[in-house]
Design a protein around this motif. Structure first.
Motif, PDB file in Angstrom:
ATOM      1  N   LEU A 107       0.828  -1.207   0.000  1.00  0.00           N
ATOM      2  CA  LEU A 107       0.000   0.000   0.000  1.00  0.00           C
ATOM      3  C   LEU A 107       0.864   1.260   0.000  1.00  0.00           C
ATOM      4  CD1 LEU A 107      -2.828   1.233   0.152  1.00  0.00           C
ATOM      5  CD2 LEU A 107      -2.686   1.074   2.644  1.00  0.00           C
ATOM      6  N   SER A 108       1.976   1.229   0.728  1.00  0.00           N
ATOM      7  CA  SER A 108       2.833   2.410   0.804  1.00  0.00           C
ATOM      8  C   SER A 108       3.490   2.744  -0.528  1.00  0.00           C
ATOM      9  CB  SER A 108       3.908   2.202   1.880  1.00  0.00           C
ATOM     10  OG  SER A 108       4.830   1.197   1.493  1.00  0.00           O
ATOM     11  N   ALA A 163     -13.269   0.319  -5.191  1.00  0.00           N
ATOM     12  CA  ALA A 163     -12.907  -1.076  -5.442  1.00  0.00           C
ATOM     13  C   ALA A 163     -11.428  -1.217  -5.764  1.00  0.00           C
ATOM     14  CB  ALA A 163     -13.754  -1.623  -6.588  1.00  0.00           C
ATOM     15  N   ALA A 164     -10.879  -0.247  -6.500  1.00  0.00           N
ATOM     16  CA  ALA A 164      -9.455  -0.285  -6.842  1.00  0.00           C
ATOM     17  C   ALA A 164      -8.589  -0.122  -5.601  1.00  0.00           C
ATOM     18  CB  ALA A 164      -9.140   0.811  -7.860  1.00  0.00           C
ATOM     19  N   VAL A 165      -8.961   0.830  -4.737  1.00  0.00           N
ATOM     20  CA  VAL A 165      -8.169   1.077  -3.530  1.00  0.00           C
ATOM     21  C   VAL A 165      -8.259  -0.100  -2.565  1.00  0.00           C
ATOM     22  CG1 VAL A 165      -7.913   2.584  -1.521  1.00  0.00           C
ATOM     23  CG2 VAL A 165      -8.395   3.573  -3.764  1.00  0.00           C
ATOM     24  N   MET A 171      -5.474  -8.042  -1.827  1.00  0.00           N
ATOM     25  CA  MET A 171      -4.716  -9.025  -2.596  1.00  0.00           C
ATOM     26  C   MET A 171      -3.293  -9.129  -2.070  1.00  0.00           C
ATOM     27  SD  MET A 171      -4.607 -11.310  -4.895  1.00  0.00           S
ATOM     28  CE  MET A 171      -6.162 -11.114  -5.787  1.00  0.00           C
ATOM     29  N   ALA A 172      -2.726  -7.992  -1.648  1.00  0.00           N
ATOM     30  CA  ALA A 172      -1.382  -8.014  -1.073  1.00  0.00           C
ATOM     31  C   ALA A 172      -1.369  -8.799   0.241  1.00  0.00           C
ATOM     32  CB  ALA A 172      -0.895  -6.585  -0.840  1.00  0.00           C
ATOM     33  N   GLY A 204      -8.305  -2.467   8.561  1.00  0.00           N
ATOM     34  CA  GLY A 204      -9.505  -1.888   7.968  1.00  0.00           C
ATOM     35  C   GLY A 204      -9.494  -0.372   8.055  1.00  0.00           C
ATOM     36  N   ILE A 205      -8.969   0.162   9.173  1.00  0.00           N
ATOM     37  CA  ILE A 205      -8.832   1.613   9.301  1.00  0.00           C
ATOM     38  C   ILE A 205      -7.844   2.141   8.266  1.00  0.00           C
ATOM     39  CG2 ILE A 205      -8.121   3.476  10.851  1.00  0.00           C
ATOM     40  CD1 ILE A 205      -8.968   1.718  13.196  1.00  0.00           C
ATOM     41  N   VAL A 206      -6.763   1.397   8.045  1.00  0.00           N
ATOM     42  CA  VAL A 206      -5.766   1.791   7.043  1.00  0.00           C
ATOM     43  C   VAL A 206      -6.405   1.916   5.672  1.00  0.00           C
ATOM     44  CG1 VAL A 206      -3.699   1.031   5.820  1.00  0.00           C
ATOM     45  CG2 VAL A 206      -3.804   0.847   8.305  1.00  0.00           C
TER      46      VAL A 206
END
Length: 311
Positions: A107-108, A163-165, A171-172, A204-206
């Motif tokens: 994500l980073s 959905a993309a975010v 998946m990661a 989930g917050i992330v």
């Protein structure tokens, strides 16, 4: 002969009168549009299917879902460190420690560019693509009310953006867990360990904060999309302005003014996986993002209401 002509003339006049009456009645019916309901024009399901079938949607989601596996392969075949040193506390150094660490790393590295491009693509291609295909004026002539057209477009675009975010970190997390195991997460910067089950709700917050932080990109791309007939121009303009904001936040001479840049709080989600959950940075970042997004979307609607649509 005179009587026949009179009858013929009378019959012809009656026929013309009847035709005129019928035509007038039909025109009146057409003008009243008894079957027309503004709320039924351009249903969301139609727009969702249209956007899903587009090649750019499939390619972008394919890329987002493939990226975590590409990163796994890169870590598997890349040079391995001899041991985890105390100084190896960067998020990239801890990426292989667990599935959660890997998801945070993925994500980073994608939040500042790849996800920005994806969101800008879905939101910047909304109205501009219709204009480039010369179908926008026909949609408005259907007639689809302008506010409804924009509302349906932005709802679907935000749905695909969300959905993309969401799909990339999930998946990661799956790829990282299969490749590196389900272990406790190690916190970047301090190296402290937090139980995986305790930090999972925070993940989930992330993701939620990543969604909120991308609202500025979505609103900016949407605004530019209402101003141009070029989808590429709308997407490129939003990404370009985002990059400029990223550059400006590195200028320390701006001082506290940098806190009002939409990119300044991008990494505030790291506070969610810290030993002590800290909401202050995320609260400030969310307020900045929501404020910018609300203003930009309001300007987009106001401008499009007065726009002379010729394409």
């Amino acid at each position: 002969m005179t009587h026949g002509s009179t009858n013929g003339s009378t019959n012809g006049t009656a026929t013309l009168t009847g035709s005129a009456t019928a035509t007038g009645s039909a025109g009146s019916t057409a003008r009243s549009a008894t079957g027309y309901a503004p709320r039924r024009t351009l249903p969301l399901r139609v727009e969702i299917v249209r956007q899903f079938k587009r090649r750019r949607t499939l390619v972008m989601f394919g890329l987002l879902l493939a990226l975590p596996w590409i990163l796994v392969i890169a870590f598997q075949f890349g040079p391995q460190s001899s041991g985890q040193q105390q100084s190896a506390l960067r998020i990239s150094d801890l990426a292989t420690a667990s599935g959660l660490n890997f998801a945070a790393f993925a994500l980073s590295v994608s939040a500042n560019f790849l996800l920005v491009v994806a969101v800008a693509l879905f939101c910047g291609d909304t109205v501009a693509s219709e204009a480039s295909w010369s179908s926008l004026r026909y949609l408005l002539a259907a007639p689809v009310p302008r506010d409804r057209l924009l509302r349906q477009k932005i709802i679907v675009a935000l749905g695909y953006s969300a959905a993309a975010v969401i799909c990339l970190p999930l998946m990661a997390l799956l790829a990282g867990t299969l490749a590196f195991g389900w272990h406790d997460i190690q916190v970047p910067g301090t190296g402290e360990t937090i139980p995986a089950l305790d930090v999972l709700p925070r993940f989930g917050i992330v993701i939620g904060y990543a969604l909120v932080s991308q609202l500025v990109v979505a609103a900016l791309a949407f605004l530019i999309s209402t101003m141009t007939d070029s989808p590429l121009g709308a997407v490129g303009g939003a990404v370009g302005l985002w990059i400029i904001s990223t550059i400006l936040q590195a200028v320390e001479a701006l001082g506290s003014l940098r806190e009002f840049l939409p990119t300044f709080w991008n990494t505030a989600w790291l506070d969610a996986i810290a030993p002590e959950l800290d909401w202050s940075g995320m609260a400030k970042g969310a307020s900045v993002s929501v404020t910018y997004a609300a203003i930009l979307i309001a300007v987009a609607f106001r401008r499009f209401r007065r726009k002379d649509v010729v394409s």
